[in-house]
Design an enzyme around this catalytic site. Sequence first.
Site, PDB file in Angstrom:
ATOM      1  N   GLU A  79      39.840  27.543  34.968  1.00 40.31           N
ATOM      2  CA  GLU A  79      41.274  27.532  34.679  1.00 40.31           C
ATOM      3  C   GLU A  79      42.044  27.720  35.984  1.00 40.31           C
ATOM      4  OE1 GLU A  79      42.623  31.249  32.519  1.00 40.31           O
ATOM      5  OE2 GLU A  79      40.479  31.348  32.057  1.00 40.31           O
ATOM      6  N   CYS A 111      38.782  31.416  29.411  1.00 41.32           N
ATOM      7  CA  CYS A 111      37.524  31.995  29.879  1.00 41.32           C
ATOM      8  C   CYS A 111      36.306  31.532  29.083  1.00 41.32           C
ATOM      9  CB  CYS A 111      37.613  33.520  29.836  1.00 41.32           C
ATOM     10  SG  CYS A 111      38.966  34.183  30.816  1.00 41.32           S
ATOM     11  N   THR A 152      43.362  43.714  36.986  1.00 41.91           N
ATOM     12  CA  THR A 152      42.313  42.868  36.390  1.00 41.91           C
ATOM     13  C   THR A 152      42.195  41.516  37.095  1.00 41.91           C
ATOM     14  OG1 THR A 152      43.770  41.907  34.711  1.00 41.91           O
ATOM     15  CG2 THR A 152      42.675  43.964  34.158  1.00 41.91           C
ATOM     16  N   SER A 201      46.252  40.746  23.285  1.00 38.67           N
ATOM     17  CA  SER A 201      45.025  40.090  23.711  1.00 38.67           C
ATOM     18  C   SER A 201      43.804  40.959  23.443  1.00 38.67           C
ATOM     19  CB  SER A 201      45.109  39.740  25.204  1.00 38.67           C
ATOM     20  OG  SER A 201      44.038  38.899  25.582  1.00 38.67           O
ATOM     21  N   HIS A 233      32.097  38.767  27.700  1.00 36.48           N
ATOM     22  CA  HIS A 233      33.128  38.353  28.652  1.00 36.48           C
ATOM     23  C   HIS A 233      33.915  39.606  29.024  1.00 36.48           C
ATOM     24  CE1 HIS A 233      36.631  36.736  30.492  1.00 36.48           C
ATOM     25  NE2 HIS A 233      37.418  37.034  29.468  1.00 36.48           N
ATOM     26  N   LYS A 242      34.742  48.641  24.400  1.00 31.21           N
ATOM     27  CA  LYS A 242      35.542  48.831  23.186  1.00 31.21           C
ATOM     28  C   LYS A 242      35.010  47.956  22.051  1.00 31.21           C
ATOM     29  CE  LYS A 242      39.981  50.045  25.338  1.00 31.21           C
ATOM     30  NZ  LYS A 242      41.402  49.650  25.507  1.00 31.21           N
ATOM     31  N   ASN A 275      37.769  40.276  37.537  1.00 38.30           N
ATOM     32  CA  ASN A 275      37.769  39.229  36.519  1.00 38.30           C
ATOM     33  C   ASN A 275      37.593  37.861  37.176  1.00 38.30           C
ATOM     34  OD1 ASN A 275      38.110  37.720  34.219  1.00 38.30           O
ATOM     35  ND2 ASN A 275      40.235  38.285  33.880  1.00 38.30           N
ATOM     36  N   SER A 308      41.071  33.076  25.807  1.00 39.85           N
ATOM     37  CA  SER A 308      42.384  33.265  25.199  1.00 39.85           C
ATOM     38  C   SER A 308      42.977  31.951  24.745  1.00 39.85           C
ATOM     39  CB  SER A 308      43.320  33.951  26.194  1.00 39.85           C
ATOM     40  OG  SER A 308      42.918  35.284  26.422  1.00 39.85           O
TER      41      SER A 308
END
Length: 392
Positions: A79, A111, A152, A201, A233, A242, A275, A308
């Site tokens: 991207e 991604c 990030t 997100s 990812h 999380k 990232n 995303s």
Amino acid sequence: MKIGIDKIGFYTPHLYVDMNKLADARKVEPEKFIIGIGQEKMSVPPITQDAVTMAANAALEILEESDREKIDYVIFATESGIDHSKAAAIYVHRLLGINPNARSIEVKEACYGATAAIHIAKGHIALNPESKVLVLGSDISRYGLNTSGEVTQGAGAVAILMSANPRIIAIEDPSAYHTEDVMDFWRPLYSNVAFVQGKYSVELYISFFQNVWEQYKKKTGLELKDFESFCFHLPYTRLGLKALKTVIDEGAEEEQERLLANFELSRSYNKVVGNIYTGSLYLSLLSLLELNTDIKAGARIGLFSYGSGAVGEFFSGIVEPDYRDFLYVERHGKLLSSRREVCISEYEEIFQETSLADISGKKFPIEKDPAVICLAGVKDHMREYVYKCNEI
């Protein structure tokens, strides 16, 4: 016939910022970046590196002449593309001297792109068992100075050689996948930085993971106990944790401990690179395979890919015998340890320099960049890539 990852390598630029020092400069408690976000360092791309050069440098270390002859498909997921029309894969194809009788394309879905490329490659090899496919995931993550997403950011590339009878991981069927039209992260054509609705997100990332995990279990009959590790990812490394914690209770205590311990190893490289968008999941996989010396042949690794906008997928791979013989552990360790830390003012200067929309007619200081393949400048709106000691 087994199809999967035969070789895997990565590259990240030679400069980085320490997250403790960035936190101090932004008047933020360092724990928020180090613990809350899960990042320790952030790779900084100089103007001599872009998506093309990083991908080429990542692939350079893993390809032999026999690979170059058998590769008949180059799929570049990014991207951070450099042209609205011409595929970045074509530049890499030339720089690496790959068989001219090959397809070369660029794919995009945030991604998720490299995962799409892997499945395209898998289908191609199923029809052409003697073929090899080079999959590239290369990106520069940019949100702007003093923004909520700054911590990030990152830069790097992963190169994957896909083949029949792979020596590292065989990709299993089936996968589980999900698509929704949402606006959690995007970068319009007129902007050189991304826009993100951070909290939204995160919510989508976790809900997509839960969705495809439930789908996957129904399709395969497999459960948490059947996995050695999950790789995610990782736009920032705390996010994968999380997601994992939302399903960890499905396993017994021993299984939970194993998955959590392996997750820590799988995010080690990402914590010090940042990232890298399309390559992030596969950098996590590489981190796990290179840092956990106890993974045995036959172990199953779960892979969660998220792009995303949004597309999510969960799939799995089986570790092959003697896979460690085909990793580049020492080389990757040296790549990371030899980087040079830049102060905040130098990082900001580099950021502003690489933000310029019009760089035509400029020459860049490739002598300051230790990478083999660099961007030397732009002439007549054409990028000039250099393979050092062998200008191409």
